[in-house]
Design a protein around this motif. Structure first.
Motif, mmCIF file in Angstrom:
data_model
loop_
_atom_site.group_PDB
_atom_site.id
_atom_site.type_symbol
_atom_site.label_atom_id
_atom_site.label_comp_id
_atom_site.label_asym_id
_atom_site.label_seq_id
_atom_site.Cartn_x
_atom_site.Cartn_y
_atom_site.Cartn_z
ATOM 1 N N MET A 69 0.911 -1.354 0.035
ATOM 2 C CA MET A 69 -0.114 -0.082 0.106
ATOM 3 C C MET A 69 0.852 1.428 -0.005
ATOM 4 O O MET A 69 0.685 2.325 0.944
ATOM 5 N N GLY A 100 -2.961 0.719 -5.024
ATOM 6 C CA GLY A 100 -3.636 1.387 -6.287
ATOM 7 C C GLY A 100 -3.114 2.653 -6.612
ATOM 8 O O GLY A 100 -2.232 3.367 -5.989
ATOM 9 N N PRO A 103 -5.337 8.393 -3.989
ATOM 10 C CA PRO A 103 -6.897 8.964 -3.907
ATOM 11 C C PRO A 103 -6.953 10.146 -4.788
ATOM 12 O O PRO A 103 -6.134 10.982 -4.615
ATOM 13 N N THR A 142 -8.446 -5.037 -9.689
ATOM 14 C CA THR A 142 -7.972 -4.252 -8.556
ATOM 15 C C THR A 142 -7.068 -3.057 -8.590
ATOM 16 O O THR A 142 -6.349 -2.774 -7.711
ATOM 17 N N ALA A 144 -7.109 -0.052 -9.799
ATOM 18 C CA ALA A 144 -7.310 1.370 -9.030
ATOM 19 C C ALA A 144 -7.188 1.295 -7.491
ATOM 20 O O ALA A 144 -6.711 2.441 -7.002
ATOM 21 N N ASP A 145 -7.340 0.506 -6.902
ATOM 22 C CA ASP A 145 -7.747 0.408 -5.479
ATOM 23 C C ASP A 145 -6.768 -0.324 -4.517
ATOM 24 O O ASP A 145 -6.479 -0.179 -3.487
ATOM 25 N N ARG A 146 -6.167 -1.312 -5.227
ATOM 26 C CA ARG A 146 -5.455 -2.360 -4.459
ATOM 27 C C ARG A 146 -4.003 -2.714 -4.970
ATOM 28 O O ARG A 146 -2.928 -2.756 -4.166
#
Length: 267
Positions: A69, A100, A103, A142, A144-146
């Motif tokens: 992350m 990912g 934000p 995944t 975009a986010d992970r």
């Protein structure tokens, strides 16, 4: 008697029903030799208590979930803590779900650059601690986010650039679709640090939380297992099932019982 000598419980499989202490006791009771804790449950139990309990139960830690992350704030320090936790547990590897997009961002290249830079920043700490970092490529859904690492080849390219102490964790749920997977597994060779199994249901009702028990879906798990073994991986095999509508609602002893049966019949 069924051979369960390479079976490991990734504790997310029963995360809604059991604490980490209950997972440890469940593995011991069911004759499951390996365990892979998640860091939230590890924190809740306490690292020293968990380490002692796992040792006393005679379990082998196949991996710690998870580091990575790198596109989130404070990632470097959090990953260094994760490395220290993996070292204390004697884990075979620290599984890296790399992160990912930032934000509010659409800049994929920037996110991938941050991942590479973040891994390079924590790698000396991992090497000093004797902890191997296992990059886990995740299904493109995944991205975009992970995980901006979407294929095994991409993860291996990054591992090549980083050097010693970095390999890959291969989860059949995320790699089964890849038309280049056979070539990538052969290329990975000794850098395969983990192998995770579950199944892809048709239809899949939730892309993150609707994994199937092995044998209930469309993945040719025995073929992928044969490929990773031919490449040289003979470590523990983690069952990692996230199942909000099914397995997380069942009695956890039932889940482990079915898991053992399917490990011998469908893996």
């Amino acid at each position: 008697m069924a051979d369960l000598s390479r079976l490991s419980l990734n504790t997310i499989t029963v995360r809604e029903q059991w604490t980490l202490a209950q997972c440890i006791e469940g593995c011991a009771r069911h004759g499951i030799p390996g365990i892979s804790p998640w860091r939230d449950k590890l924190a809740a139990y306490g690292l020293e208590r968990a380490t002692r309990h796992i040792r006393d139960a005679g379990l082998h830690v196949s991996g710690l979930c998870r580091g990575g992350m790198f596109t989130l704030p404070n990632a470097i320090e959090d990953n260094k803590r994760a490395i220290d936790e993996a070292a204390a547990l004697g884990a075979d590897c620290l599984v890296m779900v790399v992160g990912g997009l930032l934000p509010g961002s659409k800049d994929l290249a920037r996110a991938r650059g941050m991942v590479a830079d973040g891994l390079a920043a924590v790698l000396p700490h991992a090497r000093a601690a004797g902890v191997k970092l296992a990059l886990e490529p995740l299904h493109p859904m995944t991205c975009a986010d992970r995980a901006v690492l979407s294929t095994t080849a991409q993860a291996l390219d990054l591992a090549d650039a980083l050097g010693d102490g970095v390999g890959v964790a291969l989860d059949v749920y995320h790699i089964w679709w890849d038309p280049e997977i056979a070539r990538s597994i052969a290329r990975a060779g000794s850098r395969i640090l983990g192998f995770h199994v579950s199944d892809w249901l048709v239809p899949t009702r939730d892309t993150a939380l609707d994994r199937g028990m092995m044998g209930d879906g469309v993945i040719d798990i025995p073929d992928l297992r044969a490929q990773v073994e031919a490449a040289g991986y003979h470590g523990l095999i983690e069952v990692e099932i996230m199942s909000e509508r099914d397995w997380w609602r069942r009695d956890p002893d039932e889940v482990l019982g079915v898991m053992k049966e399917r490990f011998t019949s469908a893996v």
